[in-house]
Write a protein that holds these residues in place. Sequence first.
Motif, PDB file in Angstrom:
ATOM      1  N   PHE A  32       0.816  -1.210   0.000  1.00  0.00           N
ATOM      2  CA  PHE A  32       0.000   0.000   0.000  1.00  0.00           C
ATOM      3  C   PHE A  32       0.858   1.272   0.000  1.00  0.00           C
ATOM      4  CE2 PHE A  32      -2.560  -3.417   1.715  1.00  0.00           C
ATOM      5  CZ  PHE A  32      -3.714  -3.304   0.963  1.00  0.00           C
ATOM      6  N   GLY A  33       2.109   1.155  -0.374  1.00  0.00           N
ATOM      7  CA  GLY A  33       3.014   2.298  -0.401  1.00  0.00           C
ATOM      8  C   GLY A  33       2.534   3.412  -1.314  1.00  0.00           C
ATOM      9  N   GLU A  34       1.924   3.057  -2.417  1.00  0.00           N
ATOM     10  CA  GLU A  34       1.423   4.078  -3.337  1.00  0.00           C
ATOM     11  C   GLU A  34       0.327   4.913  -2.672  1.00  0.00           C
ATOM     12  OE1 GLU A  34      -0.328   4.173  -7.808  1.00  0.00           O
ATOM     13  OE2 GLU A  34       1.624   3.245  -7.417  1.00  0.00           O
ATOM     14  N   GLN A  35      -0.550   4.261  -1.894  1.00  0.00           N
ATOM     15  CA  GLN A  35      -1.604   4.993  -1.190  1.00  0.00           C
ATOM     16  C   GLN A  35      -1.006   5.918  -0.132  1.00  0.00           C
ATOM     17  OE1 GLN A  35      -1.729   1.743  -1.943  1.00  0.00           O
ATOM     18  NE2 GLN A  35      -3.519   1.602  -3.240  1.00  0.00           N
ATOM     19  N   TRP A  36       0.031   5.435   0.580  1.00  0.00           N
ATOM     20  CA  TRP A  36       0.700   6.309   1.549  1.00  0.00           C
ATOM     21  C   TRP A  36       1.273   7.533   0.844  1.00  0.00           C
ATOM     22  CZ3 TRP A  36       0.859   6.347   6.785  1.00  0.00           C
ATOM     23  CH2 TRP A  36       0.368   5.221   7.452  1.00  0.00           C
ATOM     24  N   GLY A  37       1.880   7.330  -0.319  1.00  0.00           N
ATOM     25  CA  GLY A  37       2.410   8.444  -1.091  1.00  0.00           C
ATOM     26  C   GLY A  37       1.334   9.445  -1.460  1.00  0.00           C
ATOM     27  N   GLU A  38       0.167   8.935  -1.858  1.00  0.00           N
ATOM     28  CA  GLU A  38      -0.957   9.814  -2.187  1.00  0.00           C
ATOM     29  C   GLU A  38      -1.398  10.619  -0.968  1.00  0.00           C
ATOM     30  OE1 GLU A  38      -4.092   7.421  -3.841  1.00  0.00           O
ATOM     31  OE2 GLU A  38      -2.817   6.712  -5.483  1.00  0.00           O
ATOM     32  N   TRP A  39      -1.404   9.978   0.202  1.00  0.00           N
ATOM     33  CA  TRP A  39      -1.781  10.691   1.423  1.00  0.00           C
ATOM     34  C   TRP A  39      -0.846  11.869   1.673  1.00  0.00           C
ATOM     35  CZ3 TRP A  39      -4.963  10.051   5.960  1.00  0.00           C
ATOM     36  CH2 TRP A  39      -6.053   9.209   5.752  1.00  0.00           C
ATOM     37  N   ASN A  43      -1.683  15.879   1.347  1.00  0.00           N
ATOM     38  CA  ASN A  43      -1.761  16.434   2.711  1.00  0.00           C
ATOM     39  C   ASN A  43      -2.996  15.949   3.472  1.00  0.00           C
ATOM     40  OD1 ASN A  43       0.628  18.003   2.441  1.00  0.00           O
ATOM     41  ND2 ASN A  43      -0.552  19.447   1.204  1.00  0.00           N
ATOM     42  N   ARG A  44      -3.358  14.686   3.288  1.00  0.00           N
ATOM     43  CA  ARG A  44      -4.550  14.139   3.940  1.00  0.00           C
ATOM     44  C   ARG A  44      -4.415  14.059   5.460  1.00  0.00           C
ATOM     45  NH1 ARG A  44      -5.573   9.565  -0.457  1.00  0.00           N
ATOM     46  NH2 ARG A  44      -6.728  10.828  -1.943  1.00  0.00           N
ATOM     47  N   PHE A  45      -3.199  13.928   5.955  1.00  0.00           N
ATOM     48  CA  PHE A  45      -3.028  13.838   7.405  1.00  0.00           C
ATOM     49  C   PHE A  45      -3.304  15.171   8.100  1.00  0.00           C
ATOM     50  CE2 PHE A  45      -0.463  10.050   6.324  1.00  0.00           C
ATOM     51  CZ  PHE A  45      -1.101   9.134   7.139  1.00  0.00           C
ATOM     52  N   GLU A  46      -3.135  16.284   7.397  1.00  0.00           N
ATOM     53  CA  GLU A  46      -3.307  17.602   8.020  1.00  0.00           C
ATOM     54  C   GLU A  46      -4.686  17.771   8.651  1.00  0.00           C
ATOM     55  OE1 GLU A  46      -2.268  20.818   5.410  1.00  0.00           O
ATOM     56  OE2 GLU A  46      -0.179  20.150   5.276  1.00  0.00           O
ATOM     57  N   ALA A  47      -5.733  17.333   7.969  1.00  0.00           N
ATOM     58  CA  ALA A  47      -7.100  17.479   8.496  1.00  0.00           C
ATOM     59  C   ALA A  47      -7.284  16.662   9.768  1.00  0.00           C
ATOM     60  CB  ALA A  47      -8.122  17.056   7.444  1.00  0.00           C
ATOM     61  N   LEU A  48      -6.609  15.514   9.855  1.00  0.00           N
ATOM     62  CA  LEU A  48      -6.720  14.671  11.045  1.00  0.00           C
ATOM     63  C   LEU A  48      -5.847  15.209  12.176  1.00  0.00           C
ATOM     64  CD1 LEU A  48      -6.710  11.142   9.367  1.00  0.00           C
ATOM     65  CD2 LEU A  48      -8.671  12.611   9.950  1.00  0.00           C
ATOM     66  N   GLU A  49      -4.648  15.648  11.841  1.00  0.00           N
ATOM     67  CA  GLU A  49      -3.747  16.198  12.865  1.00  0.00           C
ATOM     68  C   GLU A  49      -4.371  17.406  13.563  1.00  0.00           C
ATOM     69  OE1 GLU A  49       0.639  15.073  11.061  1.00  0.00           O
ATOM     70  OE2 GLU A  49      -0.443  16.770  10.194  1.00  0.00           O
ATOM     71  N   ALA A  50      -5.161  18.157  12.832  1.00  0.00           N
ATOM     72  CA  ALA A  50      -5.800  19.347  13.404  1.00  0.00           C
ATOM     73  C   ALA A  50      -6.813  18.991  14.502  1.00  0.00           C
ATOM     74  CB  ALA A  50      -6.496  20.148  12.299  1.00  0.00           C
ATOM     75  N   LEU A  51      -7.241  17.734  14.548  1.00  0.00           N
ATOM     76  CA  LEU A  51      -8.230  17.288  15.522  1.00  0.00           C
ATOM     77  C   LEU A  51      -7.612  16.750  16.810  1.00  0.00           C
ATOM     78  CD1 LEU A  51     -10.587  15.453  13.015  1.00  0.00           C
ATOM     79  CD2 LEU A  51     -10.861  17.753  13.976  1.00  0.00           C
ATOM     80  N   GLN A  79      -8.849  -5.847   5.010  1.00  0.00           N
ATOM     81  CA  GLN A  79      -8.985  -4.385   5.060  1.00  0.00           C
ATOM     82  C   GLN A  79      -7.658  -3.774   5.497  1.00  0.00           C
ATOM     83  OE1 GLN A  79     -12.205  -3.049   7.564  1.00  0.00           O
ATOM     84  NE2 GLN A  79     -13.602  -4.610   6.778  1.00  0.00           N
ATOM     85  N   TYR A  80      -7.257  -2.730   4.815  1.00  0.00           N
ATOM     86  CA  TYR A  80      -6.084  -1.946   5.195  1.00  0.00           C
ATOM     87  C   TYR A  80      -6.536  -0.490   5.202  1.00  0.00           C
ATOM     88  CZ  TYR A  80      -1.358  -0.132   5.441  1.00  0.00           C
ATOM     89  OH  TYR A  80      -0.212   0.518   5.846  1.00  0.00           O
ATOM     90  N   TRP A  81      -6.400   0.134   6.352  1.00  0.00           N
ATOM     91  CA  TRP A  81      -6.808   1.528   6.517  1.00  0.00           C
ATOM     92  C   TRP A  81      -5.572   2.390   6.752  1.00  0.00           C
ATOM     93  CZ3 TRP A  81     -12.035   3.258   7.691  1.00  0.00           C
ATOM     94  CH2 TRP A  81     -12.988   2.230   7.702  1.00  0.00           C
ATOM     95  N   ILE A  82      -5.544   3.557   6.164  1.00  0.00           N
ATOM     96  CA  ILE A  82      -4.526   4.552   6.483  1.00  0.00           C
ATOM     97  C   ILE A  82      -5.236   5.676   7.230  1.00  0.00           C
ATOM     98  CG2 ILE A  82      -2.883   6.247   5.582  1.00  0.00           C
ATOM     99  CD1 ILE A  82      -2.517   4.401   3.148  1.00  0.00           C
ATOM    100  N   GLY A  83      -4.652   6.081   8.368  1.00  0.00           N
ATOM    101  CA  GLY A  83      -5.279   7.145   9.132  1.00  0.00           C
ATOM    102  C   GLY A  83      -4.587   7.397  10.448  1.00  0.00           C
ATOM    103  N   MET A  84      -5.367   7.863  11.428  1.00  0.00           N
ATOM    104  CA  MET A  84      -4.830   8.207  12.746  1.00  0.00           C
ATOM    105  C   MET A  84      -5.868   7.923  13.824  1.00  0.00           C
ATOM    106  SD  MET A  84      -2.979  11.895  12.062  1.00  0.00           S
ATOM    107  CE  MET A  84      -2.029  11.875  13.595  1.00  0.00           C
ATOM    108  N   PHE A  85      -5.377   7.678  15.033  1.00  0.00           N
ATOM    109  CA  PHE A  85      -6.247   7.641  16.200  1.00  0.00           C
ATOM    110  C   PHE A  85      -6.509   9.087  16.622  1.00  0.00           C
ATOM    111  CE2 PHE A  85      -4.103   3.427  17.172  1.00  0.00           C
ATOM    112  CZ  PHE A  85      -5.181   2.657  16.764  1.00  0.00           C
ATOM    113  N   LEU A  86      -7.758   9.350  16.983  1.00  0.00           N
ATOM    114  CA  LEU A  86      -8.182  10.691  17.377  1.00  0.00           C
ATOM    115  C   LEU A  86      -8.970  10.606  18.680  1.00  0.00           C
ATOM    116  CD1 LEU A  86      -9.501  11.855  13.886  1.00  0.00           C
ATOM    117  CD2 LEU A  86      -7.279  12.389  14.910  1.00  0.00           C
ATOM    118  N   PRO A  87      -9.212  11.755  19.315  1.00  0.00           N
ATOM    119  CA  PRO A  87     -10.084  11.738  20.497  1.00  0.00           C
ATOM    120  C   PRO A  87     -11.427  11.089  20.145  1.00  0.00           C
ATOM    121  CG  PRO A  87      -9.031  13.879  20.274  1.00  0.00           C
ATOM    122  CD  PRO A  87      -8.708  13.109  19.021  1.00  0.00           C
TER     123      PRO A  87
END
Length: 173
Positions: A32-39, A43-51, A79-87
């Motif tokens: 899934f390296g290509e998907q990580w590159g797309e993230w 800048n898909r992580f920015e919206a999550l980091e802001a939370l 299933q393979y998900w790319i993302g972050m844990f949030l509150p």
Amino acid sequence: MIRIVNSYVQTIPNVRFAGIQYGDEDRVNGGFGEQWGEWFQSNRFEALEALINEEFKSSYEDAEAYIGMMRYKDGEPFQYWIGMFLPENAQIPSGYNFIDIPEAKIGACWLHGPEHELYCNEEKCADKLKQDGLELMQDEEGAWWFFERYVCPRFTEKDEEGQVILDICHYVK
């Protein structure tokens, strides 16, 4: 050569995991390296980091890490998900899905080696955790959940041998 340089149990509070789900059909060259590159390009992580607030950052070690969450159950699509844990009460931005995860214990293994050799070693880490006396946990549907945890600077800064550390974590009882 990869080796496990640390293993331990950690408690993670109630969290909302936010990200995008992928499946085997999304793999490129087996991963899934290509998907990580797309993230990163998008800048898909920015919206999550802001939370992520200060309270959440201090709720457990490595709370700000990027996550590659996996779900496996015989007979069902991987299933393979790319993302972050949030509150747990985070309002998820449009374009992302989420999974609410109750407080849980994880068994964390630190894999040390050349980055390209670290992936697909979930079973090696599961075996280590079992050797440590831990029992891996399935969800109520009988699925196994586990994840890659990309912690800065463990993963982002190479050591003197040009190697990094990737965390592989399994839910344990």
